[in-house]
Write a protein that holds these residues in place. Structure first.
Motif, PDB file in Angstrom:
ATOM      1  N   MET A  46      19.009   3.178 -18.668  1.00  0.00           N
ATOM      2  CA  MET A  46      17.796   4.194 -17.594  1.00  0.00           C
ATOM      3  C   MET A  46      18.084   3.571 -16.299  1.00  0.00           C
ATOM      4  N   THR A  47      18.049   4.634 -15.491  1.00  0.00           N
ATOM      5  CA  THR A  47      18.343   4.764 -13.911  1.00  0.00           C
ATOM      6  C   THR A  47      17.189   5.066 -13.129  1.00  0.00           C
ATOM      7  N   LEU A  48      17.438   5.258 -11.926  1.00  0.00           N
ATOM      8  CA  LEU A  48      16.492   5.902 -11.115  1.00  0.00           C
ATOM      9  C   LEU A  48      16.679   7.769 -11.268  1.00  0.00           C
ATOM     10  N   ALA A  49      17.752   7.982 -11.608  1.00  0.00           N
ATOM     11  CA  ALA A  49      17.816   9.388 -12.083  1.00  0.00           C
ATOM     12  C   ALA A  49      16.779   9.712 -13.096  1.00  0.00           C
ATOM     13  N   ASP A  50      16.430   8.751 -13.988  1.00  0.00           N
ATOM     14  CA  ASP A  50      15.668   9.193 -15.167  1.00  0.00           C
ATOM     15  C   ASP A  50      14.154   9.137 -14.556  1.00  0.00           C
ATOM     16  N   PHE A  51      13.842   8.137 -13.506  1.00  0.00           N
ATOM     17  CA  PHE A  51      12.513   8.232 -13.105  1.00  0.00           C
ATOM     18  C   PHE A  51      12.419   9.409 -12.145  1.00  0.00           C
ATOM     19  N   THR A  52      13.393   9.930 -11.336  1.00  0.00           N
ATOM     20  CA  THR A  52      13.409  10.884 -10.485  1.00  0.00           C
ATOM     21  C   THR A  52      12.869  12.180 -11.481  1.00  0.00           C
ATOM     22  N   ALA A  53      13.610  12.412 -12.605  1.00  0.00           N
ATOM     23  CA  ALA A  53      13.640  13.772 -13.415  1.00  0.00           C
ATOM     24  C   ALA A  53      12.137  13.687 -14.018  1.00  0.00           C
ATOM     25  N   ALA A  54      11.744  12.343 -14.612  1.00  0.00           N
ATOM     26  CA  ALA A  54      10.398  12.293 -14.957  1.00  0.00           C
ATOM     27  C   ALA A  54       9.293  12.384 -14.150  1.00  0.00           C
ATOM     28  N   ALA A  55       9.472  12.074 -12.776  1.00  0.00           N
ATOM     29  CA  ALA A  55       8.610  12.361 -11.984  1.00  0.00           C
ATOM     30  C   ALA A  55       8.111  13.958 -11.679  1.00  0.00           C
ATOM     31  N   HIS A  56       9.202  14.733 -11.678  1.00  0.00           N
ATOM     32  CA  HIS A  56       9.131  16.202 -11.635  1.00  0.00           C
ATOM     33  C   HIS A  56       8.364  16.683 -12.870  1.00  0.00           C
ATOM     34  N   LEU A  57       8.969  16.162 -14.117  1.00  0.00           N
ATOM     35  CA  LEU A  57       8.332  16.990 -15.262  1.00  0.00           C
ATOM     36  C   LEU A  57       7.116  16.409 -15.696  1.00  0.00           C
ATOM     37  N   ARG A 103       0.861  -1.137   0.117  1.00  0.00           N
ATOM     38  CA  ARG A 103       0.200  -0.072   0.141  1.00  0.00           C
ATOM     39  C   ARG A 103       0.893   1.338   0.012  1.00  0.00           C
ATOM     40  N   LEU A 104       0.414   2.160  -0.778  1.00  0.00           N
ATOM     41  CA  LEU A 104       1.166   3.368  -0.784  1.00  0.00           C
ATOM     42  C   LEU A 104       0.304   4.557  -0.618  1.00  0.00           C
ATOM     43  N   TYR A 105       0.511   5.412   0.384  1.00  0.00           N
ATOM     44  CA  TYR A 105      -0.155   6.352   0.534  1.00  0.00           C
ATOM     45  C   TYR A 105       0.559   7.772   0.010  1.00  0.00           C
ATOM     46  N   HIS A 106      -0.187   8.447  -0.982  1.00  0.00           N
ATOM     47  CA  HIS A 106       0.347   9.219  -1.842  1.00  0.00           C
ATOM     48  C   HIS A 106      -0.558  10.589  -2.222  1.00  0.00           C
ATOM     49  N   VAL A 107      -0.049  11.446  -2.874  1.00  0.00           N
ATOM     50  CA  VAL A 107      -0.700  12.546  -3.645  1.00  0.00           C
ATOM     51  C   VAL A 107      -0.438  12.341  -5.141  1.00  0.00           C
ATOM     52  N   PRO A 108      -1.501  12.282  -6.059  1.00  0.00           N
ATOM     53  CA  PRO A 108      -1.465  12.232  -7.330  1.00  0.00           C
ATOM     54  C   PRO A 108      -0.231  12.921  -8.088  1.00  0.00           C
ATOM     55  N   LEU A 109      -0.294  14.275  -7.685  1.00  0.00           N
ATOM     56  CA  LEU A 109       0.991  15.066  -8.602  1.00  0.00           C
ATOM     57  C   LEU A 109       2.158  15.331  -7.649  1.00  0.00           C
ATOM     58  N   SER A 110       2.353  14.722  -6.678  1.00  0.00           N
ATOM     59  CA  SER A 110       3.626  14.704  -5.684  1.00  0.00           C
ATOM     60  C   SER A 110       4.749  13.994  -6.668  1.00  0.00           C
ATOM     61  N   PRO A 111       5.902  14.922  -6.980  1.00  0.00           N
ATOM     62  CA  PRO A 111       6.914  14.148  -7.571  1.00  0.00           C
ATOM     63  C   PRO A 111       7.484  12.816  -6.967  1.00  0.00           C
ATOM     64  N   LEU A 147       4.691  18.614 -13.482  1.00  0.00           N
ATOM     65  CA  LEU A 147       4.552  19.874 -14.318  1.00  0.00           C
ATOM     66  C   LEU A 147       3.907  19.943 -15.756  1.00  0.00           C
ATOM     67  N   ASP A 148       4.159  18.877 -16.321  1.00  0.00           N
ATOM     68  CA  ASP A 148       3.408  18.785 -17.551  1.00  0.00           C
ATOM     69  C   ASP A 148       1.983  18.682 -17.362  1.00  0.00           C
ATOM     70  N   TYR A 149       1.497  18.295 -16.381  1.00  0.00           N
ATOM     71  CA  TYR A 149       0.175  17.996 -16.017  1.00  0.00           C
ATOM     72  C   TYR A 149      -0.654  19.228 -16.165  1.00  0.00           C
ATOM     73  N   SER A 194      13.459  22.863  -5.434  1.00  0.00           N
ATOM     74  CA  SER A 194      13.502  24.357  -4.917  1.00  0.00           C
ATOM     75  C   SER A 194      13.114  25.187  -5.727  1.00  0.00           C
ATOM     76  N   GLU A 195      13.731  25.308  -6.969  1.00  0.00           N
ATOM     77  CA  GLU A 195      13.822  26.275  -7.759  1.00  0.00           C
ATOM     78  C   GLU A 195      12.595  26.109  -8.697  1.00  0.00           C
ATOM     79  N   VAL A 196      12.194  25.137  -9.209  1.00  0.00           N
ATOM     80  CA  VAL A 196      10.913  24.966 -10.233  1.00  0.00           C
ATOM     81  C   VAL A 196       9.744  24.303  -9.698  1.00  0.00           C
ATOM     82  N   THR A 197       9.712  23.043  -9.208  1.00  0.00           N
ATOM     83  CA  THR A 197       8.438  22.471  -8.845  1.00  0.00           C
ATOM     84  C   THR A 197       7.584  23.294  -7.640  1.00  0.00           C
ATOM     85  N   SER A 198       8.557  23.533  -6.534  1.00  0.00           N
ATOM     86  CA  SER A 198       7.756  24.297  -5.439  1.00  0.00           C
ATOM     87  C   SER A 198       7.268  25.667  -6.074  1.00  0.00           C
ATOM     88  N   LYS A 199       7.745  26.039  -7.169  1.00  0.00           N
ATOM     89  CA  LYS A 199       7.502  27.406  -7.502  1.00  0.00           C
ATOM     90  C   LYS A 199       6.406  27.610  -8.443  1.00  0.00           C
TER      91      LYS A 199
END
Length: 221
Positions: A158-169, A3-11, A172-174, A103-108
């Motif tokens: 492909m690594t966790l770095a790609d999934f981390t970036a894709a989660a943020h983008l 079970r994952l407790y989450h928020v849909p748009l949280s990166p 924001l794409d939403y 800090s510079e993008v997602t939060s703003k």
């Protein structure tokens, strides 16, 4: 059932969902209004943050620690490279997006445009929105530079770095805050990762009051 407790748009939640999806681990998604600080949720994570994953009899918080746990317990397919130097680069970029980019993008952008309204904290601060819109250009250019030298962000796989970036983008794409025409390398990279089965549940997300743009779930965008 996991079970994952989450928020849909949280990166941070999306990063965990992508890792679980890539490793084909089934999980029940439970949307958590963490800002309400419900007693049951605070017992699961006194820090009052998402994601929180219930798995293997453990209740785990902090997205990067969760992802590394999943990687160690379910190593196939591998999302962390074999060598120490390559793992360093993955962790460096994961920290870049979860710290500097956040800090510079997602939060703003995301937090000002969506989170404030959803959590009843008022209206967007236009100064923050302008700052985020300017900062994302630098980050997209940096990603383009990386991808000009590598197949994926941290190297040739492909690594966790790609999934981390894709989660943020993807978050924001939403809300249409990514200029995909700024850099062809970044757009091609996102098209590749967006087409993976792990992305399906994310592309199906719907946030009441915030309909996604037409291109959001389109794999050929």
């Amino acid at each position: 059932m996991n079970r994952l407790y989450h928020v849909p748009l949280s990166p941070f939640c999306r990063k965990v969902r992508l890792v679980l999806g890539e490793k084909r681990i089934e999980v029940e998604l439970v949307e958590e209004r963490y800002w309400e600080r419900a007693p049951d949720f605070l017992r699961r994570n006194p820090a009052a943050k998402v994601p929180v994953l219930r798995m293997d009899g453990r209740t785990m918080a902090e997205s990067h620690a969760i992802c590394e746990y999943i990687e160690e317990v379910h190593p196939d397919p591998r999302l962390m490279p074999a060598s120490a130097g390559e793992r360093y680069e993955v962790r460096r970029l994961t920290g870049w997006f979860d710290d500097k980019f956040h800090s510079e993008v997602t939060s703003k952008l995301l937090y000002e445009r969506v989170n404030k309204k959803v959590s009843g904290q008022g209206y967007p601060d236009s100064r923050n929105v302008k700052a985020g819109a300017q900062a994302i250009k630098y980050h997209l250019d940096y990603m383009g530079w990386l991808l000009d030298q590598r197949r994926w962000l941290a190297g040739d796989t492909m690594t966790l770095a790609d999934f981390t970036a894709a989660a943020h983008l993807s978050s924001l794409d939403y809300i249409s805050d990514v200029d995909w025409n700024r850099n062809a390398n970044v757009k091609d990279w996102y098209a590749k990762i967006k087409s993976r089965p792990a992305f399906r549940s994310i592309l199906a997300d719907q946030v009441p009051g915030f309909p996604p743009p037409a291109h959001y779930a389109n794999l050929d965008f």
